[in-house]
Scaffold this motif. Sequence first.
Motif, PDB file in Angstrom:
ATOM      1  N   ILE A 127       0.946  -1.293  -0.064  1.00  0.00           N
ATOM      2  CA  ILE A 127      -0.135  -0.083  -0.056  1.00  0.00           C
ATOM      3  C   ILE A 127       0.928   1.220   0.130  1.00  0.00           C
ATOM      4  CG2 ILE A 127      -1.900   1.374   1.246  1.00  0.00           C
ATOM      5  CD1 ILE A 127      -2.929  -1.334   2.296  1.00  0.00           C
ATOM      6  N   SER A 128       0.995   1.877  -0.917  1.00  0.00           N
ATOM      7  CA  SER A 128       1.835   3.049  -1.328  1.00  0.00           C
ATOM      8  C   SER A 128       1.808   4.020  -0.026  1.00  0.00           C
ATOM      9  CB  SER A 128       1.366   3.949  -2.720  1.00  0.00           C
ATOM     10  OG  SER A 128       2.280   4.941  -2.716  1.00  0.00           O
ATOM     11  N   GLY A 129       2.927   4.572   0.309  1.00  0.00           N
ATOM     12  CA  GLY A 129       3.145   5.293   1.356  1.00  0.00           C
ATOM     13  C   GLY A 129       3.130   4.766   2.698  1.00  0.00           C
ATOM     14  N   THR A 130       3.130   3.608   2.839  1.00  0.00           N
ATOM     15  CA  THR A 130       2.915   3.167   4.171  1.00  0.00           C
ATOM     16  C   THR A 130       4.014   1.791   4.547  1.00  0.00           C
ATOM     17  OG1 THR A 130       1.496   0.790   3.822  1.00  0.00           O
ATOM     18  CG2 THR A 130       0.155   2.960   3.742  1.00  0.00           C
ATOM     19  N   ASN A 131       4.261   1.640   5.744  1.00  0.00           N
ATOM     20  CA  ASN A 131       4.884   0.404   6.263  1.00  0.00           C
ATOM     21  C   ASN A 131       4.210  -0.827   6.494  1.00  0.00           C
ATOM     22  OD1 ASN A 131       7.484   2.182   6.031  1.00  0.00           O
ATOM     23  ND2 ASN A 131       6.763   2.841   8.184  1.00  0.00           N
ATOM     24  N   PHE A 132       3.170  -1.133   5.534  1.00  0.00           N
ATOM     25  CA  PHE A 132       2.188  -2.337   5.562  1.00  0.00           C
ATOM     26  C   PHE A 132       3.144  -3.708   5.305  1.00  0.00           C
ATOM     27  CE2 PHE A 132      -1.436  -4.641   3.191  1.00  0.00           C
ATOM     28  CZ  PHE A 132      -2.269  -5.083   4.528  1.00  0.00           C
ATOM     29  N   ALA A 133       3.164  -4.584   6.468  1.00  0.00           N
ATOM     30  CA  ALA A 133       4.232  -5.554   6.166  1.00  0.00           C
ATOM     31  C   ALA A 133       3.461  -6.847   6.965  1.00  0.00           C
ATOM     32  CB  ALA A 133       5.524  -5.328   7.020  1.00  0.00           C
ATOM     33  N   ASP A 134       4.078  -8.068   6.474  1.00  0.00           N
ATOM     34  CA  ASP A 134       3.395  -9.206   7.303  1.00  0.00           C
ATOM     35  C   ASP A 134       4.013  -9.412   8.705  1.00  0.00           C
ATOM     36  OD1 ASP A 134       1.917 -10.104   5.279  1.00  0.00           O
ATOM     37  OD2 ASP A 134       3.484 -11.392   4.253  1.00  0.00           O
ATOM     38  N   TRP A 135       3.674 -10.030   9.436  1.00  0.00           N
ATOM     39  CA  TRP A 135       4.160 -10.512  10.988  1.00  0.00           C
ATOM     40  C   TRP A 135       5.193 -11.568  10.708  1.00  0.00           C
ATOM     41  CZ3 TRP A 135       1.950  -9.401  15.935  1.00  0.00           C
ATOM     42  CH2 TRP A 135       0.862  -8.625  16.198  1.00  0.00           C
ATOM     43  N   PRO A 136       6.086 -11.767  11.529  1.00  0.00           N
ATOM     44  CA  PRO A 136       7.150 -12.811  11.425  1.00  0.00           C
ATOM     45  C   PRO A 136       6.597 -14.158  11.900  1.00  0.00           C
ATOM     46  CG  PRO A 136       7.786 -11.246  13.270  1.00  0.00           C
ATOM     47  CD  PRO A 136       6.527 -10.801  12.650  1.00  0.00           C
ATOM     48  N   ILE A 137       5.524 -14.040  12.464  1.00  0.00           N
ATOM     49  CA  ILE A 137       4.822 -15.301  13.037  1.00  0.00           C
ATOM     50  C   ILE A 137       3.537 -15.263  12.403  1.00  0.00           C
ATOM     51  CG2 ILE A 137       6.328 -15.054  15.147  1.00  0.00           C
ATOM     52  CD1 ILE A 137       3.603 -14.144  16.482  1.00  0.00           C
ATOM     53  N   SER A 138       2.971 -16.431  12.677  1.00  0.00           N
ATOM     54  CA  SER A 138       1.609 -16.761  12.069  1.00  0.00           C
ATOM     55  C   SER A 138       0.411 -16.918  12.990  1.00  0.00           C
ATOM     56  CB  SER A 138       1.565 -18.151  11.307  1.00  0.00           C
ATOM     57  OG  SER A 138       1.835 -19.144  12.231  1.00  0.00           O
ATOM     58  N   TYR A 139      -0.769 -16.850  12.687  1.00  0.00           N
ATOM     59  CA  TYR A 139      -1.772 -17.233  13.814  1.00  0.00           C
ATOM     60  C   TYR A 139      -1.583 -18.633  14.269  1.00  0.00           C
ATOM     61  CZ  TYR A 139      -6.178 -18.401  15.937  1.00  0.00           C
ATOM     62  OH  TYR A 139      -7.217 -18.774  16.616  1.00  0.00           O
ATOM     63  N   GLU A 140      -1.307 -19.764  13.507  1.00  0.00           N
ATOM     64  CA  GLU A 140      -1.252 -20.798  14.167  1.00  0.00           C
ATOM     65  C   GLU A 140      -0.007 -20.923  15.181  1.00  0.00           C
ATOM     66  OE1 GLU A 140      -3.596 -20.657  10.581  1.00  0.00           O
ATOM     67  OE2 GLU A 140      -1.177 -20.033  10.829  1.00  0.00           O
ATOM     68  N   GLU A 141       1.118 -20.095  15.189  1.00  0.00           N
ATOM     69  CA  GLU A 141       1.922 -20.248  16.026  1.00  0.00           C
ATOM     70  C   GLU A 141       1.527 -19.826  17.516  1.00  0.00           C
ATOM     71  OE1 GLU A 141       6.172 -18.825  14.897  1.00  0.00           O
ATOM     72  OE2 GLU A 141       5.293 -18.564  12.783  1.00  0.00           O
ATOM     73  N   LEU A 142       0.746 -18.757  17.350  1.00  0.00           N
ATOM     74  CA  LEU A 142      -0.004 -17.902  18.405  1.00  0.00           C
ATOM     75  C   LEU A 142      -1.019 -18.530  19.045  1.00  0.00           C
ATOM     76  CD1 LEU A 142       1.092 -15.533  19.751  1.00  0.00           C
ATOM     77  CD2 LEU A 142      -0.649 -13.730  18.607  1.00  0.00           C
ATOM     78  N   GLU A 143      -1.901 -19.400  18.388  1.00  0.00           N
ATOM     79  CA  GLU A 143      -2.924 -20.057  18.778  1.00  0.00           C
ATOM     80  C   GLU A 143      -2.920 -20.447  20.041  1.00  0.00           C
ATOM     81  OE1 GLU A 143      -6.436 -22.125  19.897  1.00  0.00           O
ATOM     82  OE2 GLU A 143      -4.600 -23.016  19.292  1.00  0.00           O
ATOM     83  N   PRO A 144      -1.982 -21.416  20.428  1.00  0.00           N
ATOM     84  CA  PRO A 144      -1.855 -22.127  21.756  1.00  0.00           C
ATOM     85  C   PRO A 144      -1.594 -21.155  22.924  1.00  0.00           C
ATOM     86  CG  PRO A 144      -0.222 -23.168  20.299  1.00  0.00           C
ATOM     87  CD  PRO A 144      -0.738 -22.001  19.642  1.00  0.00           C
TER      88      PRO A 144
END
Length: 553
Positions: A127-144
């Motif tokens: 998205i132009s002009g932003t620092n839009f990025a993916d997280w380094p972890i996934s939902y599956e890693e955080l679910e527990p």
Amino acid sequence: MASSVTFDMRQPVDFAIIGSGSAGGIIAKELSTAGFNVVVFEQGPYRKAQDFTHDEYSVLFNSELLGGGPRISGQTFRQYASETAESPVEQPIRYAQTVGGSSVHFTANFWRLRPVDFNERSLLGSISGTNFADWPISYEELEPYYTRVDWEIGISGAPGPYDAPRSKPFPMPPLPIKSSGVLLEKAAKALGLQAQVEPHAILSQPHNGRAACIKCGYCMFFGCEVGAKSSTLAAVIPAAEASGHCEIRADSAVFRIETDEKGRASEVLYYDADGNEQAQKVKAVIVSANGAETSRLMLMSASERHPDGLANSSGFVGRNLMFNAHSAGDGVFEQPLNDYKGAQVSRIIHEFYESDEKRGFYGGGGIDSRPLWSATPIFHALMGMPPDVPRWGKAFKDEIAHNFTRQMSIVGSTTSLALDRNNITLDPANTDQWGRPSMRLTYRDHDDDLAMAKFLQDRAMELFDAAGATKAWRHPIHPTDGGEHLLGTCRMGDDPSTSVVDRYHRSHDVPNLFICDGSSFVTSGRGQPTMTIMALAFRAAHHIKIAASAGEI
């Protein structure tokens, strides 16, 4: 029973944790019950459940839990860096200063993020002009760790059709549905939508030795006198203290983290309750002070080795602040709703959670119904009246009396895109009550976030009509001048040039420094971040324990 342990300031403790809120309180419990010696620094006082009141004037207008407001904090605000920041009437960066932090005064709506939140950049593109990025972890890693929040912190709820996958059911049934929830269900059904149960960090029945909610209605901005709200104060700090390895050092305002000749964090400098400068030697530091205070502390800890601030070789400390955008409408109904009773929200609509390119802008969110400002009488009178009603006199009083029991709000909660221009910096002209540089907030919402807020407000007005409101009105949508959701200012990431901490919350620059709170977020989610902050804290503590036990810290 609380421990009376007090650690020697000249002997290094295993961990100094700065902040006792949603992240700091959990990490303190996890490390202390594992046998590590921990000092938790909290700049506010140690209030217990019996210290909380329903004094609306003191809590809402004199900022009792927020440290007294901008006249004390010296906070300033501007929309753009080209402007001179000014001192506002209302505190722009809002968080509780008390043991338990903002988990003490939160509204306790508790959503998980969804899988899409963690890899949305890959799905949608840049998205132009932003620092839009993916997280380094996934939902599956955080679910527990979300599940640990459910069961150990105490969450009431029921699964809904749009929820993320879960490995275990809720530990408690949902809180009772309110009039606003019944009306939202009715309206949603008429419009082909579905209103589902809103989960809460409030106990619907006794759990883990704590009492259930008494439905007093003083949840939003207030502390809970019975401990039913699942703050870290109620849920985990007692266990941390009972371990004999945790000291809660309240009324202690940290102003600097010192590093030694090896570049490692070695000492925490702070002001005690009398304003005297003190120092605690440490083996490692975990900063969980919230997304604003954490970045301020990193900037205040600049040194010859770290000229731009501690852990700030990337330049990302303080940048990418995200508040979550919101919108609201109010409606009045013929029959009394008495919606001021009980927790704020009982039902929510999640059909609009994901971004949809057909809308023409980025974003998604949830729509809930609640009393909002009509939960308490002074707030109702000042914030909840229709725009066509006089602000004084008999007509004003009549409207207050009629509407208070018949009024509800429909609220939209949405995204905030990460932007360089939205940041926390040190104010060059103002200081707080301890003499520390005040926080200067520079913030102007991305146009997409404002557009999404309006989209949700448009749906809210349709819902009022479908619910049978006799009168409904919008609250103007304009760029925000402050908020409670303090996210993104020390983001996590695999690349040290574009993030402050790694996927395990360890600083890229300082090996024995960890940062875990809302500042770790990479994207904002859709409006309720606290459960994710708590899940990240359980996960961070797990990996910190492993590293510490292996001698890697």
